[in-house]
Design an enzyme around this catalytic site. Structure first.
Site, PDB file in Angstrom:
ATOM      1  CB  ALA A  19      55.844  76.603  63.768  1.00  0.00           C
ATOM      2  CB  ALA A  20      60.629  74.969  62.590  1.00  0.00           C
ATOM      3  N   PRO A  21      59.738  71.857  62.231  1.00  0.00           N
ATOM      4  CG  PRO A  21      60.013  70.220  61.355  1.00  0.00           C
ATOM      5  CD  PRO A  21      59.964  70.339  63.132  1.00  0.00           C
ATOM      6  N   GLY A  22      57.299  72.125  61.008  1.00  0.00           N
ATOM      7  CA  GLY A  22      55.949  72.695  60.428  1.00  0.00           C
ATOM      8  C   GLY A  22      54.931  70.773  60.466  1.00  0.00           C
TER       9      GLY A  22
ATOM     10  CE  LYS B  49      53.134  67.869  67.655  1.00  0.00           C
ATOM     11  NZ  LYS B  49      54.299  68.176  67.249  1.00  0.00           N
TER      12      LYS B  49
ATOM     13  CD  GLU C  64      61.265  77.059  65.046  1.00  0.00           C
ATOM     14  OE1 GLU C  64      60.539  76.403  65.561  1.00  0.00           O
ATOM     15  OE2 GLU C  64      62.566  77.534  65.474  1.00  0.00           O
TER      16      GLU C  64
ATOM     17  CG  ASP D  18      55.574  71.039  69.273  1.00  0.00           C
ATOM     18  OD1 ASP D  18      55.435  69.534  70.508  1.00  0.00           O
ATOM     19  OD2 ASP D  18      56.179  70.105  68.566  1.00  0.00           O
TER      20      ASP D  18
ATOM     21  CB  CYS E 205      59.311  64.634  71.562  1.00  0.00           C
ATOM     22  SG  CYS E 205      60.214  66.312  70.831  1.00  0.00           S
TER      23      CYS E 205
HETATM   24  N1  SAM Z   1      55.982  71.654  66.020  1.00  0.00           N
HETATM   25  C1  SAM Z   1      56.847  71.478  65.364  1.00  0.00           C
HETATM   26  C2  SAM Z   1      56.789  70.023  64.559  1.00  0.00           C
HETATM   27  O1  SAM Z   1      55.470  69.774  64.829  1.00  0.00           O
HETATM   28  O2  SAM Z   1      57.256  69.936  63.426  1.00  0.00           O
HETATM   29  C3  SAM Z   1      58.619  71.133  66.030  1.00  0.00           C
HETATM   30  C4  SAM Z   1      58.730  72.085  67.250  1.00  0.00           C
HETATM   31  S1  SAM Z   1      60.190  70.863  67.864  1.00  0.00           S
HETATM   32  C5  SAM Z   1      59.222  70.537  69.216  1.00  0.00           C
HETATM   33  C6  SAM Z   1      59.845  72.873  68.769  1.00  0.00           C
HETATM   34  C7  SAM Z   1      60.548  73.887  68.836  1.00  0.00           C
HETATM   35  O3  SAM Z   1      60.613  75.136  69.363  1.00  0.00           O
HETATM   36  C8  SAM Z   1      62.036  74.127  67.935  1.00  0.00           C
HETATM   37  O4  SAM Z   1      62.031  74.073  66.575  1.00  0.00           O
HETATM   38  C9  SAM Z   1      62.625  75.429  68.431  1.00  0.00           C
HETATM   39  O5  SAM Z   1      63.626  75.958  67.879  1.00  0.00           O
HETATM   40  C10 SAM Z   1      62.056  76.332  68.970  1.00  0.00           C
HETATM   41  N2  SAM Z   1      62.112  76.659  69.979  1.00  0.00           N
HETATM   42  C11 SAM Z   1      63.200  76.878  70.940  1.00  0.00           C
HETATM   43  N3  SAM Z   1      63.981  77.469  71.914  1.00  0.00           N
HETATM   44  C12 SAM Z   1      62.568  78.412  72.199  1.00  0.00           C
HETATM   45  C13 SAM Z   1      61.822  79.478  73.053  1.00  0.00           C
HETATM   46  N4  SAM Z   1      62.771  79.909  73.926  1.00  0.00           N
HETATM   47  N5  SAM Z   1      60.249  80.065  72.540  1.00  0.00           N
HETATM   48  C14 SAM Z   1      59.946  79.653  70.947  1.00  0.00           C
HETATM   49  N6  SAM Z   1      60.104  78.265  70.691  1.00  0.00           N
HETATM   50  C15 SAM Z   1      61.788  77.838  71.136  1.00  0.00           C
END
Ligand code: SAM
Length: 456
Positions: free
Chosen positions: A107-110, A112, A130, A174, A227
């Site tokens: 979810a980070a940075p948030g 969506k 996150e 995501d 992405c």
């Molecule tokens: N959904 C966010 C938004 O819209 O602002 C962006 C999310 S970003 C594409 C993917 C996120 O997945 C990152 O914040 C990352 O730290 C986290 N991530 C990394 N490895 C992961 C794992 N093994 N399991 C779950 N999340 C993970």
């Protein structure tokens, strides 16, 4: 500008053909469109721009203003969110989303999560997770600013959600990915990319999807997005997923306007897929896919397999509730609780869910932080100022000019004459930003240290 990785160029030419491949690579060297998403309740002061066709609250801005110098941005009037990623809201447009329970696993940075919080509304619940402990703080800050009070922020591994079997109406993944869609907006991501990372990400994505599916109710919806452009992390991850649980998947109605918006549409089993190429659609590179889990939706979902753990939240007493009620528009709809020193409020209908989650996951933030009570009076948290359910008559409102508001947001000094004695809600053009306490000639700026603007 940093060159595109050669292996990426070669693959794009192979996948798309030379003409389209060259067009994509050329588009990756052009400026990114700036886009925002307005808060439906607080967004009157958001910058105005051309609407994003697939996003109800989204618009493109003709130039990139200094968001840091706009108090409305700090008050959560809008979120700066890339246009393509706002498409996940469009995927849910055919669903009755109000009051639903949604899990956003990465979810980070948030961006969506705050959009999902809007879609489920104040009666709904979003669990925004996150795994990264630093990034989760940024997520929690953005959730505070969005101010709907309907989000639980957690920091767990995706597998930790498996015991919440068939509990969520929607699960969104995501996924962490190799980030080819970032090559334009963040050119430094070109250096970090490697072919090896593509394969490693695909393995992680498969695992996360498996956990997501377990947490999803029958009749619920799974959204998978990345992405990145490559098929290894997009279609092939879905092919593998369909091979495992394809018979449990049902297609939704496709987004019929997608092609007209320049989005490439596709199909993997029952998944409808949507890919944004920057030379065709007005946004960054993005891939999203959606499917329904077969079966009849039940309202509550299965009880799940909780580990034996005690919830860390405790109910507040009657006196505390009386003082907190003064600050809430609909106190009878809310239930308050204590977690450590701080008092929080959440919709009463969601209290048990928050209690359950706080017993089994690492909850960083849930509902709305109200503050601490000293000598029977609330010392409000900054988050309460952002909350849409704040009863604004609880304290006098001080409307500040832009310069004064920016000084407040820097935690700078403000003239006592701007405020009434005691607590004040600080606003700029009606957007509430935080609290100050005036004691005679002294002004205590209560804006959260972690949110303060650092530049002059
Ligand atoms: N959904 C966010 C938004 O819209 O602002 C962006 C999310 S970003 C594409 C993917 C996120 O997945 C990152 O914040 C990352 O730290 C986290 N991530 C990394 N490895 C992961 C794992 N093994 N399991 C779950 N999340 C993970």
């Amino acid at each position: 500008m940093q060159q595109l990785p050669e292996a990426f160029r070669e693959r794009v030419m192979r996948d798309l053909g030379v003409e389209a491949g060259e067009a994509l690579c050329a588009a990756l060297d052009t400026p990114s469109p700036t886009a925002i998403r307005r808060h439906p309740q607080k967004g009157a002061e958001a910058p105005v721009g051309e609407p994003i066709p697939w996003s109800e609250w989204g618009s493109y801005l003709s130039e990139r203003p200094s968001f840091t110098l706009d108090p409305a941005f700090h008050g959560g009037a809008y979120y700066v969110q890339e246009a393509s990623s706002q498409f996940v809201g469009r995927l849910l447009a055919g669903e009755q989303m109000a009051g639903k329970r949604l899990l956003d696993l990465c979810a980070a940075p948030g961006g969506k999560s705050t959009l999902y919080a809007t879609l489920v509304g104040e009666e709904g619940l979003v669990v925004a997770n996150e795994v990264d402990r630093r990034r989760v703080q940024i997520l929690a800050d953005n959730v505070r600013k969005w101010g709907l009070g309907n989000v639980v922020v957690t920091t767990n591994e995706a597998a930790d959600f498996e015991p919440l079997e068939e509990w969520f109406d929607v699960v969104a993944v995501d996924a962490p990915c190799s980030g080819e869609g970032m090559f334009r907006r963040l050119p430094e991501s070109r250096e970090e990319w490697s072919e090896g990372a593509v394969g490693q990400c695909a393995a992680i994505q498969r695992e996360i999807l498996g956990s997501a599916w377990q947490a999803l109710k029958p009749g619920g919806i799974l959204i998978y997005s990345t992405c990145t452009f490559n098929h290894t992390e997009d279609e092939e991850v879905l092919v593998d997923f369909v091979a495992r649980v394809g018979e449990e998947c049902v297609a939704l109605e496709p987004v019929s306007e997608a092609e007209a918006w320049g989005i490439e549409v596709g199909r993997v089993g029952a998944f409808h897929t949507y890919r944004f190429y920057p030379h065709r659609a007005k946004g960054e590179g993005f891939f999203a896919a959606v499917v329904r889990k077969v079966g009849e939706a039940t309202k509550s979902g299965r009880r799940g397999r909780d580990r034996k753990a005690k919830s860390v939240i405790q109910p507040v007493d009657k006196r505390e509730m009386q003082e907190l009620s003064r600050w809430l528009q609909e106190p009878e709809q809310m239930r308050c609780y204590r977690a450590g020193e701080l008092l929080y409020a959440v919709r009463a209908s969601r209290y048990e869910e928050v209690e359950r989650l706080s017993g089994m996951l690492r909850v960083v933030y849930a509902g709305v932080a109200m503050g601490e009570i000293f000598k029977g009076k609330l010392k409000p948290e900054g988050a309460l100022a952002f909350y849409v359910g704040l009863r604004r008559e609880a304290v006098p409102e001080a409307e500040l000019s832009q310069q004064e508001a920016l000084e407040f947001l820097r935690k700078g000094e403000l003239a006592a004459t701007l405020f009434e004695e005691g607590l004040n809600l600080v606003c700029h053009r009606g957007v509430s930003l935080g609290f100050v306490k005036r004691i005679g000639a002294r002004v205590n700026n209560l804006y959260p240290h972690s949110l303060r603007i650092l530049n002059k």
